[in-house]
Design a protein around this motif. Structure first.
Motif, PDB file in Angstrom:
ATOM      1  N   ALA A 139      21.862  34.499  13.735  1.00  0.00           N
ATOM      2  CA  ALA A 139      23.068  35.314  13.537  1.00  0.00           C
ATOM      3  C   ALA A 139      23.151  36.445  14.566  1.00  0.00           C
ATOM      4  O   ALA A 139      24.248  36.885  14.925  1.00  0.00           O
ATOM      5  CB  ALA A 139      23.082  35.883  12.120  1.00  0.00           C
ATOM      6  N   ALA A 140      22.000  36.905  15.042  1.00  0.00           N
ATOM      7  CA  ALA A 140      21.978  38.038  15.986  1.00  0.00           C
ATOM      8  C   ALA A 140      21.944  37.575  17.442  1.00  0.00           C
ATOM      9  O   ALA A 140      21.858  38.389  18.357  1.00  0.00           O
ATOM     10  CB  ALA A 140      20.750  38.909  15.701  1.00  0.00           C
ATOM     11  N   THR A 141      21.985  36.256  17.659  1.00  0.00           N
ATOM     12  CA  THR A 141      21.878  35.737  19.032  1.00  0.00           C
ATOM     13  C   THR A 141      23.248  35.531  19.655  1.00  0.00           C
ATOM     14  O   THR A 141      24.143  34.935  19.053  1.00  0.00           O
ATOM     15  CB  THR A 141      21.107  34.393  19.030  1.00  0.00           C
ATOM     16  OG1 THR A 141      19.775  34.646  18.553  1.00  0.00           O
ATOM     17  CG2 THR A 141      21.020  33.800  20.420  1.00  0.00           C
ATOM     18  N   ASP A 142      23.380  36.033  20.878  1.00  0.00           N
ATOM     19  CA  ASP A 142      24.629  35.862  21.619  1.00  0.00           C
ATOM     20  C   ASP A 142      24.623  34.485  22.293  1.00  0.00           C
ATOM     21  O   ASP A 142      25.515  33.673  22.085  1.00  0.00           O
ATOM     22  CB  ASP A 142      24.725  36.998  22.656  1.00  0.00           C
ATOM     23  CG  ASP A 142      26.146  37.269  23.073  1.00  0.00           C
ATOM     24  OD1 ASP A 142      27.047  36.540  22.600  1.00  0.00           O
ATOM     25  OD2 ASP A 142      26.363  38.212  23.856  1.00  0.00           O
ATOM     26  N   TYR A 143      23.567  34.244  23.091  1.00  0.00           N
ATOM     27  CA  TYR A 143      23.450  32.994  23.835  1.00  0.00           C
ATOM     28  C   TYR A 143      21.999  32.508  23.841  1.00  0.00           C
ATOM     29  O   TYR A 143      21.080  33.313  23.699  1.00  0.00           O
ATOM     30  CB  TYR A 143      23.845  33.196  25.308  1.00  0.00           C
ATOM     31  CG  TYR A 143      25.297  33.482  25.503  1.00  0.00           C
ATOM     32  CD1 TYR A 143      26.227  32.447  25.491  1.00  0.00           C
ATOM     33  CD2 TYR A 143      25.742  34.782  25.689  1.00  0.00           C
ATOM     34  CE1 TYR A 143      27.577  32.710  25.658  1.00  0.00           C
ATOM     35  CE2 TYR A 143      27.091  35.057  25.860  1.00  0.00           C
ATOM     36  CZ  TYR A 143      28.005  34.009  25.841  1.00  0.00           C
ATOM     37  OH  TYR A 143      29.331  34.272  26.006  1.00  0.00           O
ATOM     38  N   VAL A 144      21.845  31.202  24.021  1.00  0.00           N
ATOM     39  CA  VAL A 144      20.521  30.671  24.375  1.00  0.00           C
ATOM     40  C   VAL A 144      20.622  30.087  25.778  1.00  0.00           C
ATOM     41  O   VAL A 144      21.692  29.607  26.179  1.00  0.00           O
ATOM     42  CB  VAL A 144      20.012  29.609  23.376  1.00  0.00           C
ATOM     43  CG1 VAL A 144      19.674  30.251  22.043  1.00  0.00           C
ATOM     44  CG2 VAL A 144      21.008  28.472  23.188  1.00  0.00           C
ATOM     45  N   VAL A 145      19.532  30.171  26.518  1.00  0.00           N
ATOM     46  CA  VAL A 145      19.494  29.705  27.916  1.00  0.00           C
ATOM     47  C   VAL A 145      18.173  28.988  28.163  1.00  0.00           C
ATOM     48  O   VAL A 145      17.165  29.306  27.536  1.00  0.00           O
ATOM     49  CB  VAL A 145      19.602  30.882  28.927  1.00  0.00           C
ATOM     50  CG1 VAL A 145      20.967  31.488  28.936  1.00  0.00           C
ATOM     51  CG2 VAL A 145      18.552  31.940  28.676  1.00  0.00           C
ATOM     52  N   PRO A 146      18.155  28.026  29.090  1.00  0.00           N
ATOM     53  CA  PRO A 146      16.881  27.383  29.418  1.00  0.00           C
ATOM     54  C   PRO A 146      16.053  28.295  30.320  1.00  0.00           C
ATOM     55  O   PRO A 146      16.620  29.084  31.090  1.00  0.00           O
ATOM     56  CB  PRO A 146      17.317  26.121  30.168  1.00  0.00           C
ATOM     57  CG  PRO A 146      18.608  26.481  30.795  1.00  0.00           C
ATOM     58  CD  PRO A 146      19.278  27.483  29.890  1.00  0.00           C
ATOM     59  N   ALA A 147      14.750  28.180  30.208  1.00  0.00           N
ATOM     60  CA  ALA A 147      13.866  29.005  31.056  1.00  0.00           C
ATOM     61  C   ALA A 147      12.615  28.214  31.418  1.00  0.00           C
ATOM     62  O   ALA A 147      12.103  27.441  30.605  1.00  0.00           O
ATOM     63  CB  ALA A 147      13.467  30.280  30.308  1.00  0.00           C
ATOM     64  N   LEU A 148      12.152  28.411  32.648  1.00  0.00           N
ATOM     65  CA  LEU A 148      10.841  27.902  33.050  1.00  0.00           C
ATOM     66  C   LEU A 148       9.935  29.108  33.237  1.00  0.00           C
ATOM     67  O   LEU A 148      10.227  29.975  34.070  1.00  0.00           O
ATOM     68  CB  LEU A 148      10.927  27.100  34.356  1.00  0.00           C
ATOM     69  CG  LEU A 148      11.543  25.706  34.260  1.00  0.00           C
ATOM     70  CD1 LEU A 148      11.603  25.039  35.634  1.00  0.00           C
ATOM     71  CD2 LEU A 148      10.774  24.820  33.281  1.00  0.00           C
ATOM     72  N   VAL A 184      19.324  35.507  24.039  1.00  0.00           N
ATOM     73  CA  VAL A 184      19.906  36.816  24.406  1.00  0.00           C
ATOM     74  C   VAL A 184      20.549  37.369  23.138  1.00  0.00           C
ATOM     75  O   VAL A 184      21.398  36.710  22.519  1.00  0.00           O
ATOM     76  CB  VAL A 184      20.964  36.666  25.512  1.00  0.00           C
ATOM     77  CG1 VAL A 184      21.552  38.032  25.872  1.00  0.00           C
ATOM     78  CG2 VAL A 184      20.361  36.012  26.752  1.00  0.00           C
ATOM     79  N   LEU A 185      20.140  38.569  22.758  1.00  0.00           N
ATOM     80  CA  LEU A 185      20.618  39.132  21.482  1.00  0.00           C
ATOM     81  C   LEU A 185      21.945  39.871  21.629  1.00  0.00           C
ATOM     82  O   LEU A 185      22.185  40.535  22.636  1.00  0.00           O
ATOM     83  CB  LEU A 185      19.575  40.093  20.918  1.00  0.00           C
ATOM     84  CG  LEU A 185      18.206  39.502  20.562  1.00  0.00           C
ATOM     85  CD1 LEU A 185      17.320  40.575  19.930  1.00  0.00           C
ATOM     86  CD2 LEU A 185      18.349  38.302  19.615  1.00  0.00           C
TER      87      LEU A 185
END
Ligand code: 0L1
Ligand code: MG
Length: 262
Positions: free
Chosen positions: A128-137, A111-112
């Motif tokens: 640097a531009a990423t707010d969060y990372v999340v798992p996805a299927l 998520v940017l």
């Protein structure tokens, strides 16, 4: 280069195939001269048709990001597509009666918090531009029989996009070594696949950088708030009615769903 009218007609054929759950013969069987560029023009028409139907873009995705899939398709560059709002599943049920021959693959999504505009975007810029990372299927469901297609076909078919499950564990990218994040994918209690983030072009952020640079070639960019699926860490696995799917990511929690008629 084909005519606008043909792009529209082929896009409509793929939209109808998805809606009617009917496979179609790959487009290159009738039009062997279709190029990758034509594939993206058809995909653009398909996106316009979906937007006209009232759907919204939920996420952007990179596909064919693993060495295995690229080798299989004999390509050197991944492909991009879109995931629409109706494809996002929040209740843990994959409605098999709405799909043709779905497969599941485990990914990491970004998520940017800033726009990303190529060319020249690197992995570092993405992190640097990423707010969060999340798992996805991601659930892929080709509109072509037996998932048989050439590159222009699968690009036109919006890279087989079908459904997505987004996990509830959101982490800052600095909290994890994304290339080392491990994933296991089990179906009905049996371990079907596993992998690490590095399976995605060496690092999942590399796939996002590539996406920004690909979009720049068409004068497009990624925006603050965008959700981006970076590509399959595991291979994709066929799903059947009654399957219970559980995927676990190191440091990013898990996602579980059941395959059912709704
Ligand atoms: O998300 C993906 O990597 C799938 C891209 C399309 C190829 C396929 O349907 O296997
Ligand atoms: Mg995928």
């Amino acid at each position: 280069m084909q005519s606008e009218l043909l792009y529209k007609r082929l896009a409509q054929k793929l939209v109808d195939a998805e809606l009617n759950r009917e496979v179609v013969v790959k487009l290159t069987a009738e039009y062997p001269e279709l190029t990758v560029e034509d594939g993206y023009r058809i995909q653009d028409e398909l996106v316009s048709l979906k937007l006209e139907q009232g759907h919204r873009i939920f996420a952007t995705k990179m596909g064919l990001t693993s060495q295995a899939k690229m080798k299989q398709m004999n390509v050197h560059e991944p492909i991009r597509g879109y995931i629409f709002d109706y494809m996002n599943i929040e209740d843990g049920i994959l409605p098999i009666n709405e799909l043709i021959h779905p497969k599941v693959e485990a990914e990491i999504a970004f998520v940017l918090r800033e726009d990303l505009e190529g060319p020249g975007i690197t992995e570092g810029h993405v992190l640097a531009a990423t707010d969060y990372v999340v798992p996805a299927l991601e659930i892929i469901d080709s509109r072509y029989a037996q998932f048989q297609f050439s590159l222009p076909d699968v690009i036109a078919d919006n890279t087989s996009s079908s459904r997505v499950f987004i996990g509830s564990t959101w982490r800052k990218p600095d909290d994890l070594d994304l290339d080392l994040v491990g994933v296991t994918l089990s179906i009905n209690g049996e371990l079907k696949d596993l992998g690490a983030g590095a399976a995605v072009l060496g690092h999942p952020a590399h796939a996002v950088a590539m996406l920004a640079n690909m979009l720049a070639r068409e004068g497009r960019k990624l925006y603050k708030g965008d959700l981006i699926l970076s590509g399959g860490i595991t291979g994709s696995h066929q799903l059947r009615e009654g399957d219970v799917v559980v995927a676990k990511w190191g440091g990013l929690g898990s996602i579980e769903f059941v395959v059912k008629t709704r």
